[in-house]
Structures are given as C-alpha cells and as structure tokens.
Scaffold this active site. Sequence first.
Site, PDB file in Angstrom:
ATOM      1  CG  ASP A  54      41.225  42.228  38.748  1.00  0.00           C
ATOM      2  OD1 ASP A  54      41.107  42.799  39.849  1.00  0.00           O
ATOM      3  OD2 ASP A  54      41.980  42.636  37.840  1.00  0.00           O
TER       4      ASP A  54
HETATM    5  C1  SPV Z   1      46.597  44.187  37.351  1.00  0.00           C
HETATM    6  O1  SPV Z   1      47.679  43.633  37.247  1.00  0.00           O
HETATM    7  O2  SPV Z   1      45.755  43.837  38.161  1.00  0.00           O
HETATM    8  C2  SPV Z   1      46.258  45.310  36.483  1.00  0.00           C
HETATM    9  C3  SPV Z   1      46.794  45.368  35.142  1.00  0.00           C
HETATM   10  O3  SPV Z   1      45.474  46.110  36.914  1.00  0.00           O
HETATM   11  S1  SPV Z   1      45.638  44.671  34.101  1.00  0.00           S
HETATM   12  O4  SPV Z   1      45.427  43.308  34.466  1.00  0.00           O
HETATM   13  O5  SPV Z   1      46.178  44.795  32.748  1.00  0.00           O
HETATM   14  O6  SPV Z   1      44.382  45.423  34.228  1.00  0.00           O
HETATM   15 MG    MG Z   2      44.410  45.526  38.550  1.00  0.00          MG
END
Ligand code: SPV
Ligand code: MG
Length: 531
Positions: A54
């Site tokens: 991510d």
């Molecule tokens: C996501 O679900 O990608 C978010 C929330 O941005 S978090 O993972 O808490 O950053």
């Molecule tokens: Mg996110």
Amino acid sequence: MRKSTLLRKMITSPELEFLMEAHSGISAKIVEEAGFKGIWASSLSISASLGLRDNNEASWTQVVDVAEYMNDATTLPILLDGDTGYGNFNNARRLVRKLESRNIAGVCIEDKVFPKTNSLASRGKQPLADISEFCGKIRAMKDTQVDPDFVVVARVEAFIAGWGLEEALARADEYRNAGADAILIHSKKSSAVEIEQFMKAWKNPTPVIVIPTKYYSTPPEKLASLGVSTVIWANHNLRASITAMQRLSRQLHDEQYLINIEDTIVPVGEVFRLQGDAELEAAEQAYLPVAGKTINAIILAASQGKTLGILTAHIPKALLKIGGKPILFHQIDHFTQMGIKDIVVVRGFAKENVVSDKIRTIDNDDFRNTTELLSLYLAKDEIRESSIISYGDLFYKSYILNELVNDDSDITIIADADYSRDSGYHEYVKTSIPYSKKLFFKNVSLSQIGPDLEPGEICGEFIGIFKLSRRGGDIVRETLEVMHDRKNFGRLRMKDLFMEILRKHPICVKFIKGNWLDINTIADLQRMDEI
Ligand code: SPV
Ligand code: MG
C-alpha cells in the site's frame, strides 16, 4: 438516485452510517448482499489483492480500473480511497474527472506526501502535506467535479504522524474551508482517545468519518454519541478472505484430497450466482437468434467410411481428425456456438467411440446394410420445431450454418454451385433457376436431385446439410413412413427422400460456393488439413 447522491445522503444523515470495505467486483457484490448502503474501496485491500504494497505501487489508473469493476458489480455508491490524489492538484483533479466518468460516488484524499505509506504501518515515516498545498488540491477537485453531489473527503493524518490534536483540528478546519464535504480523522491508537478529543473539540457541521481498525473495541454507540457521521470497516473482507484462503490452502496441501474441503466452501453454483449468471441466461433468451432457442441438430454419423481404409478401421469417418479435432466435434462446436445445444448423433460403426456430454445418441446397429436415410428414419422423432440435419463427415465453415439457421422455408437444402465431377457418389441438383452470382444466398427451388443428372442439367451438388421447419419436419416424417414400407428402404439415399417429397411439396435450395468438404478418400482428408 445517482450514486453520488446516495453517498452524500449517507455522510450527511443524522444516523451513524457504515461503509464496508471491498476490493474487487465480487467483494463489492457481497457487501451489497449483506445489506450495507455504501462501499469503501480501500487502498490497502486493493493493493494487497493485487499482491502489492500500500505504497502507491499500483498506478492510479490500475486502482481506477479496479474501482470500475467494483462499481459495475454493485448498485451501492463507492467512496474510493484515493491516497494523496496521486500527485499534485492537477493529478487529483484529473482523478475526479475519471472517477465521475466511471460513476464512482466520491473520493477520499489524505494529507500525506506521494508516495504514501499505509497509516497503520509501523515502518516508515508519515510526512504530512503542506496545508496550503493540500487545500489547493481540495479546491481544484471541487472546482473540477461536474456532478454537484460527487463527494470529496479530506483525510487528516495529524494523529497518525504524531502531531497531536491542535494540528489535527487546524488542518480539518482548513480543509473544510477549502470545500471538503467531510473530514476523515484517522487514528491508530488502540482506544478511541484521539477521536474522542477531536470530536469534542470539533464544532463544525462538516461530517466526520472514522476508521476504527485499531480501536475496534469501541462500540459504535460510543462513536455515534461523539457525533461521528460514518464508520468505515476498512479492511475486514480482505482479512477474512486471507484467513479462509490460508486455512484452505494449508489443508489441501496437507491432505491432497477434496473430500474434507467441499462442504466447507461455497459450491461453484454460488460463484455463478454472484457473477450474475441468471441475468445472462435471461438475456440469452431475449437476444440470441430466435431459431437458436428452439432449433435442434441431428447428425448422421453411422457409416464407417470403408474407402478410407486403415484410417477408419477402428473409428467412423466422422471421428477423423482435422486440425487435431474430430470432424464431428467441429460440427458440435459450430452448433453450440450458434446456441444449438440439443444435438443428437446417430451412430453405428464403432459407436462406443462416439461419446460426448454435449450430445445424445441414437444407434443404427444395421449401419453395414443401410444408408444415411435409415439413420434419419431412426431419428425421425427428434425432428421438431426447427431442425438441422447434417452428415457426420461434413466439414464446413460456420457461416453456412448461420445461413440455414436464419432461413425460414419449410425444407431448405444447401448445394454447392462449385460442384465436383469426380467419380465418387454425388447428389447433383437441378434447380428452378440455375446458380448465378446474383442468386448468392437467395433461395431457388429444387427440380431434381440425384447422381445421374445430365451434365447440362446440373446446377450444383447437395452437400449433406439441410434444415426443416416444423411443417417441413412433418412432411419429412410422413414421407419417411410411406417410404419405409418399401423393401429396399435400407438402401435408399437422401436424394430418394427429396425426390419423393418433391411430388407434393417444394424444396428450397440455398447455393454456396465451396467452403466445405466431405470425406470419401484419403486425398479429401489431406485437402481438409490444408484448409
Ligand atoms: C485503507 O483502507 O486503505 C486505509 C485505511 O487507508 S488504513 O489502512 O487504516 O490506512
Ligand atoms: Mg488507504
């Protein structure tokens, strides 16, 4: 109601609302069936399901493509987790345009720096964006949207970056002033302490959204009492599917047997249901050619084909292969591609080899002493509303079938104007009007058919495929019954049937030129492979 309007209504409603995470078309559909009113297209879940981190490893267009699949699979509004907007104000406003064009209801951008890191990751810094730069981004996005209800959520990462309440409040206020439709205040504390501080100090009407992944023990009533507008369950479908897949993969790896697995997972039919198979079936009824719905096929494939010698010592000639596939199966594929799934094959020689789950079979066990006409007689009760009858050793281009399917005469036979004059057995046709280019695919009527026509009379050659309407089927059945009483019936040929019919009823002829072959010699087979 537009999806954007639905999302806007959710985040501005006085009730506590919930957005559920999805990361694919099928998960979006599952979220909808569970009863949720909206979807969070999580960057964490989408990237993970793509096997990526991510950290903006997936390009923004790849993310938008996933969102589009999700949107297509659901009637729910989607709030896309748009990370930082994938660049500066220009990238963010372009994102808005693309999301609007794909019917995504809204987007959330976070005040971090591209490429960002997931907020819950322990590794990596969480540098925050410059406030005025981020406000410019929000303004550009709001100025760009065409649909007034498209939702832009500004996500405040001050707590995530460790900057505290004051910074969080200041940022939220600036973003509200810049035009954000809602503030997402994020925290990774294991209790809702930061959220509570923020909500108590937040005096603005702009709705606030939270993601309680880390403070999961906080009851939703508590969040509602703090004035939170919307809760996002941000990654739970992804995590649930990982749990299920890890468990199953390990078990199957260890056991190497499906017996203990089958009852613990959904049947394949459930996958089809979620994919919307029922809708496709209904659409097929509505849109496939009418003939395709009621038409059936009868393939006459009983004969051995002795002239092919060793090649047909153990299989009937219909099973000789062209391009690696038996001729009979080329035909079956043509039929099924046309939507004709009711296929009966009359088999005889080496019948045990003529099997497939795509066909039903009728046996002509007297194949040595009889011809294709007796095979047709045995299958006469299969002639129904609209039937195509074809010789099993016939190899042809599928357009020929298409022409027959769309023909609505009672009896239509296909003849090749480019006929062969070799010494083999051919059923030549004489027609009311001889073939000419102008006639191409127009019907003419049959005057005579047989192997002994005078050369000057021959207009073409019957190729071994014809179509019957319901009435044509009745005529053929009645004629077959009358002929069946003749002593030599087993030796009569298809041309005898047609000549008998011609005494009372017309038969249409559709001309083609080439594009087919039947097999009588090894040379025929070689020619087919060349084709
Ligand atoms: C996501 O679900 O990608 C978010 C929330 O941005 S978090 O993972 O808490 O950053
Ligand atoms: Mg996110």
